[in-house]
Design a protein around this motif. Structure first.
Motif, short mmCIF file in Angstrom:
data_model
loop_
_atom_site.label_atom_id
_atom_site.label_comp_id
_atom_site.label_asym_id
_atom_site.label_seq_id
_atom_site.Cartn_x
_atom_site.Cartn_y
_atom_site.Cartn_z
N VAL A 1 0.40 -2.81 -13.62
CA VAL A 1 0.75 -1.58 -12.89
C VAL A 1 -0.08 -0.39 -13.35
O VAL A 1 0.05 0.71 -12.78
CB VAL A 1 2.26 -1.25 -13.01
N GLU A 2 -0.90 -0.59 -14.37
CA GLU A 2 -1.72 0.51 -14.89
C GLU A 2 -2.56 1.11 -13.76
O GLU A 2 -3.21 0.39 -13.01
CB GLU A 2 -2.63 -0.03 -16.00
N GLY A 3 -2.52 2.44 -13.64
CA GLY A 3 -3.29 3.12 -12.61
C GLY A 3 -2.57 3.24 -11.28
O GLY A 3 -3.01 3.99 -10.40
N ARG A 4 -1.47 2.52 -11.11
CA ARG A 4 -0.70 2.59 -9.85
C ARG A 4 0.67 3.24 -10.06
O ARG A 4 1.16 3.93 -9.17
CB ARG A 4 -0.51 1.19 -9.27
N PHE A 5 1.28 2.99 -11.20
CA PHE A 5 2.61 3.51 -11.49
C PHE A 5 2.50 4.64 -12.52
O PHE A 5 1.65 4.60 -13.41
CB PHE A 5 3.52 2.43 -12.06
N THR A 6 3.42 5.60 -12.42
CA THR A 6 3.48 6.69 -13.38
C THR A 6 4.93 6.91 -13.80
O THR A 6 5.79 7.12 -12.93
CB THR A 6 2.92 7.99 -12.79
N ILE A 7 5.16 6.85 -15.09
CA ILE A 7 6.49 7.14 -15.61
C ILE A 7 6.51 8.58 -16.11
O ILE A 7 5.54 9.06 -16.71
CB ILE A 7 6.90 6.16 -16.74
N SER A 8 7.59 9.27 -15.82
CA SER A 8 7.75 10.64 -16.29
C SER A 8 9.23 10.87 -16.58
O SER A 8 10.08 10.07 -16.19
CB SER A 8 7.23 11.64 -15.25
N ARG A 9 9.53 11.97 -17.25
CA ARG A 9 10.92 12.24 -17.57
C ARG A 9 11.17 13.73 -17.62
O ARG A 9 10.25 14.52 -17.88
CB ARG A 9 11.30 11.58 -18.89
N GLY B 1 0.80 -1.22 0.00
CA GLY B 1 0.00 0.00 0.00
C GLY B 1 0.83 1.27 0.00
O GLY B 1 0.29 2.36 -0.22
N GLY B 2 2.12 1.13 0.22
CA GLY B 2 3.00 2.28 0.27
C GLY B 2 3.45 2.73 -1.11
O GLY B 2 3.01 2.19 -2.14
N SER B 3 4.34 3.71 -1.12
CA SER B 3 4.83 4.32 -2.36
C SER B 3 6.35 4.42 -2.36
O SER B 3 6.98 4.53 -1.30
CB SER B 3 4.25 5.72 -2.53
N LEU B 4 6.90 4.38 -3.55
CA LEU B 4 8.31 4.65 -3.77
C LEU B 4 8.45 5.38 -5.09
O LEU B 4 7.61 5.20 -6.00
CB LEU B 4 9.13 3.35 -3.84
N LYS B 5 9.51 6.15 -5.22
CA LYS B 5 9.80 6.83 -6.49
C LYS B 5 11.22 6.49 -6.90
O LYS B 5 12.17 6.77 -6.17
CB LYS B 5 9.62 8.34 -6.37
N LEU B 6 11.34 5.90 -8.07
CA LEU B 6 12.64 5.57 -8.63
C LEU B 6 13.08 6.67 -9.58
O LEU B 6 12.26 7.28 -10.27
CB LEU B 6 12.58 4.24 -9.39
N SER B 7 14.39 6.89 -9.62
CA SER B 7 14.98 7.85 -10.55
C SER B 7 16.08 7.17 -11.33
O SER B 7 16.76 6.28 -10.82
CB SER B 7 15.56 9.05 -9.79
N VAL C 1 14.70 9.92 -15.99
CA VAL C 1 13.36 9.32 -16.06
C VAL C 1 13.00 8.87 -14.65
O VAL C 1 13.87 8.44 -13.88
CB VAL C 1 13.32 8.17 -17.07
N TYR C 2 11.73 8.97 -14.32
CA TYR C 2 11.24 8.61 -12.99
C TYR C 2 10.17 7.53 -13.09
O TYR C 2 9.51 7.39 -14.12
CB TYR C 2 10.63 9.84 -12.31
N LEU C 3 9.99 6.81 -12.01
CA LEU C 3 8.87 5.89 -11.90
C LEU C 3 8.26 6.06 -10.52
O LEU C 3 8.86 5.67 -9.51
CB LEU C 3 9.32 4.44 -12.10
N GLN C 4 7.10 6.68 -10.48
CA GLN C 4 6.36 6.83 -9.23
C GLN C 4 5.50 5.59 -9.05
O GLN C 4 4.67 5.29 -9.92
CB GLN C 4 5.48 8.08 -9.27
N MET C 5 5.70 4.90 -7.96
CA MET C 5 4.98 3.65 -7.70
C MET C 5 4.11 3.82 -6.47
O MET C 5 4.62 4.05 -5.37
CB MET C 5 5.98 2.50 -7.50
N ASN C 6 2.81 3.73 -6.67
CA ASN C 6 1.84 3.86 -5.57
C ASN C 6 1.09 2.55 -5.38
O ASN C 6 1.10 1.68 -6.27
CB ASN C 6 0.85 4.98 -5.87
N SER C 7 0.44 2.43 -4.25
CA SER C 7 -0.35 1.23 -3.94
C SER C 7 0.44 -0.04 -4.22
O SER C 7 -0.04 -0.98 -4.86
CB SER C 7 -1.65 1.23 -4.76
#
Length: 121
Positions: free
Chosen positions: A63-71, A15-21, A78-84
């Protein structure tokens, strides 16, 4: 020397979150598509998310709806925001660049060293 350097992995409860870079180091002229892959124990490496240079994202269904890739092209990052997060998201996550042009030449299929993400139940 051009390389991709990842950061942001760790251990989190379900249920937690992490953000990868992931940042490309070196004298970078152009960075095309970038993506995040993951490989769990005993599993094949799979694509998690991909971003075109213009930022158009593609996600694996799980991961659709839970993860967001951005750059940020200005930072070659590039980032990966991982929720839930779920326990089944536990894996080593790898950054990947489709094509990178630098002062040292053009690189294809460039991989980062990987960062561990562990989700506890």
């Amino acid at each position: 020397q051009v390389q991709l350097v990842e950061s942001g992995g760790g251990t989190v409860q379900a249920g937690g979150s992490l953000k990868l870079s992931c940042s490309a180091s070196g004298r970078i002229f152009n960075l095309n598509g970038m993506g995040w892959y993951r490989q769990g124990t005993g599993n094949k490496r799979e694509l998690v998310a991909h971003s075109s240079r213009s930022g158009i994202p593609v996600y694996v269904d799980s991961v659709e709806g839970r993860f967001t890739i951005s750059r940020d092209n200005a930072k070659n990052t590039v980032y990966l925001q991982m929720n839930s997060l779920k326990p089944e998201d536990t894996a080593v996550y790898y950054c990947h660049a489709d094509r990178l042009t630098s002062g040292d030449g053009t690189y294809y299929d460039l991989w980062g060293q990987g960062t561990q993400v562990t989700v506890s139940s």
